[in-house]
Design an enzyme around this catalytic site. Sequence first.
Site, PDB file in Angstrom:
ATOM      1  N   CYS A 161      43.461  35.172  32.271  1.00 59.58           N
ATOM      2  CA  CYS A 161      44.922  35.224  32.115  1.00 59.58           C
ATOM      3  C   CYS A 161      45.560  36.255  33.035  1.00 59.58           C
ATOM      4  CB  CYS A 161      45.283  35.618  30.685  1.00 59.58           C
ATOM      5  SG  CYS A 161      44.567  34.613  29.447  1.00 59.58           S
TER       6      CYS A 161
HETATM    7  N1  SAJ Z   1      42.624  46.167  31.137  1.00 54.63           N
HETATM    8  C1  SAJ Z   1      42.791  47.401  31.753  1.00 54.63           C
HETATM    9  N2  SAJ Z   1      43.625  48.316  31.187  1.00 54.63           N
HETATM   10  C2  SAJ Z   1      44.314  48.033  30.026  1.00 54.63           C
HETATM   11  C3  SAJ Z   1      44.133  46.770  29.417  1.00 54.63           C
HETATM   12  C4  SAJ Z   1      43.280  45.845  29.991  1.00 54.63           C
HETATM   13  O1  SAJ Z   1      42.203  47.678  32.797  1.00 54.63           O
HETATM   14  O2  SAJ Z   1      45.041  48.901  29.537  1.00 54.63           O
HETATM   15  C5  SAJ Z   1      41.736  45.181  31.757  1.00 54.63           C
HETATM   16  C6  SAJ Z   1      40.592  44.760  30.855  1.00 54.63           C
HETATM   17  O3  SAJ Z   1      39.469  45.588  31.068  1.00 54.63           O
HETATM   18  C7  SAJ Z   1      40.325  43.320  31.333  1.00 54.63           C
HETATM   19  C8  SAJ Z   1      41.693  42.832  31.767  1.00 54.63           C
HETATM   20  O4  SAJ Z   1      42.494  44.006  31.981  1.00 54.63           O
HETATM   21  O5  SAJ Z   1      39.459  43.312  32.442  1.00 54.63           O
HETATM   22  C9  SAJ Z   1      42.374  41.920  30.764  1.00 54.63           C
HETATM   23  O6  SAJ Z   1      42.302  42.591  29.527  1.00 54.63           O
HETATM   24  P1  SAJ Z   1      43.150  42.012  28.248  1.00 54.63           P
HETATM   25  O7  SAJ Z   1      42.942  42.966  27.140  1.00 54.63           O
HETATM   26  O8  SAJ Z   1      44.501  41.691  28.683  1.00 54.63           O
HETATM   27  O9  SAJ Z   1      42.302  40.735  27.874  1.00 54.63           O
HETATM   28  P2  SAJ Z   1      42.621  39.206  28.022  1.00 54.63           P
HETATM   29  O10 SAJ Z   1      42.533  38.753  29.414  1.00 54.63           O
HETATM   30  O11 SAJ Z   1      41.780  38.523  27.021  1.00 54.63           O
HETATM   31  O12 SAJ Z   1      44.153  39.093  27.639  1.00 54.63           O
HETATM   32  C10 SAJ Z   1      44.519  38.419  26.491  1.00 54.63           C
HETATM   33  C11 SAJ Z   1      45.786  37.761  26.912  1.00 54.63           C
HETATM   34  N3  SAJ Z   1      46.150  36.734  25.978  1.00 54.63           N
HETATM   35  C12 SAJ Z   1      46.708  35.595  26.502  1.00 54.63           C
HETATM   36  O13 SAJ Z   1      46.896  35.446  27.676  1.00 54.63           O
HETATM   37  C13 SAJ Z   1      47.071  34.556  25.555  1.00 54.63           C
HETATM   38  C14 SAJ Z   1      46.909  38.756  27.025  1.00 54.63           C
HETATM   39  O14 SAJ Z   1      48.174  38.076  27.024  1.00 54.63           O
HETATM   40  C15 SAJ Z   1      46.929  39.729  25.901  1.00 54.63           C
HETATM   41  O15 SAJ Z   1      47.937  40.714  26.181  1.00 54.63           O
HETATM   42  C16 SAJ Z   1      45.597  40.424  25.807  1.00 54.63           C
HETATM   43  O16 SAJ Z   1      44.651  39.386  25.480  1.00 54.63           O
HETATM   44  C17 SAJ Z   1      45.594  41.499  24.738  1.00 54.63           C
HETATM   45  O17 SAJ Z   1      46.688  41.979  24.376  1.00 54.63           O
HETATM   46  O18 SAJ Z   1      44.499  41.906  24.353  1.00 54.63           O
END
Ligand code: SAJ
Length: 434
Positions: A268
């Site tokens: 995403c």
């Molecule tokens: N990450 C960082 N720093 C942060 C947060 C995340 O480096 O502060 C990195 C993570 O390590 C990862 C990537 O970003 O590699 C994405 O992390 P994520 O927590 O956003 O995980 P996702 O990709 O599963 O995001 C999902 C998404 N859900 C949908 O698209 C429906 C996103 O919209 C959500 O915001 C996210 O989950 C969430 O909130 O956990």
Amino acid sequence: MLIIYIMDKINKIAVIGLGYVGLPLALLAEEKKFDVIGIDASEGRIDQLKKRISPIDDKDASVRLKKTKIKFSTDFTLVRDVDIAIICVPTPVHEDKKPDLSIVESATISTAKHLRENALLIIESTINPGVCDELLIPIIEEQTKLKVGKNLHFAHCPERINPGDQKWHVGNINRVVGANSEEALDLAYAFYSQLIDGEIKKMASLKEAEAVKIVENSFRDINIAFVNELAMSFSKLGINVVNVINGAATKPFAFMPHFPGIGVGGHCIPVDPYYLIEYAHNNGFEHRFMSLAREINENMPAYCIELVETELEKQKLGDLKGKKVTVLGLSYKPNVGDMRESPATKTIKILKEKGAEVTTFDPYFVDKSTAKSLDEALRSAEVVVLATAHKEFIDAGENIINSGAKIVMDGRNALYSQAKNINNKVYLGVGVTS
Ligand code: SAJ
């Protein structure tokens, strides 16, 4: 009353695309007493599902799969008598970061050409504004006898799955819906109101619904890029960026903490912004800010490896050529097994290009790891790079820090609190070590 009236007409549901989005959705619809069929183009995936083996890393789905009555098939003609067909297929980007809509396009056509008149077709895949109106609806009307808005209802309800999240799941995450007719909007609204214990918000158009998902994920990407840039700056200023972010987070309003790291992965966050960047570019606007955020986040693996190279030079240990480097973690986020767009993949590629001898270990991907245990992975490592903050690695923090490695590059700042009692080796974090 409208919902009750509508819902007594909706019973048979088809979910097309049985991955992280479609499988939990199909299982939820079954739990809500809909008659569900699950369609996927992959024979292998359908075979797995028929054997009740979950193709996704989702504990709840694995449990429900054991007792489901859902009919799984690769046969799209089975949608012929459903009331609602929901498309949940991937919308990735190509190598050049241009959107790849080929999968959602083909799934939409394969489905639409078998739908009965007055069925409702819902797209859940993440798409940019304009895809429904300018691509999907035209191809449906070109390749079928259906006329969207006349004898085919059409809506978009962008998925919001958060893999690994125990609190927020497909059954309780608020959703938005958009459609190109009042009736389709009411139908989609009624369906999701029945399915989900959360707010279902009607948007004024398909484009607004498409834009919501891209905006919410670009918001996250930009905020991560902001703290990644701060991490690079504060490293030079001798300021611990994580402490500063946690300090800012004491502000009870108007601040949302994000944290720096070795990169942004998943299907995403690192993908969705490119869909809007490209569409806006084709319509005369350049998203410079969103593009810069993407550039900063894409560069984090290289930044972390540069920190290692600088430290090797400082210790007069030469460069990475021939160095034994262990990368811990292949998954893009902690405590799930999902490697899509993982920063670990890019980290490993760069290390190999620089001549390092790379060992990998991820407890969620032992079959894809070169080492079969953490101990084996740490054996003879000269440098350790932590790419994923799996609980297993945090619990083994002492072993990792006190392994034979001279440098520990903690790409997720996951071991920072344990690194304080580090002895005669170097701990490098992302914005936490001066
Ligand atoms: N990450 C960082 N720093 C942060 C947060 C995340 O480096 O502060 C990195 C993570 O390590 C990862 C990537 O970003 O590699 C994405 O992390 P994520 O927590 O956003 O995980 P996702 O990709 O599963 O995001 C999902 C998404 N859900 C949908 O698209 C429906 C996103 O919209 C959500 O915001 C996210 O989950 C969430 O909130 O956990």
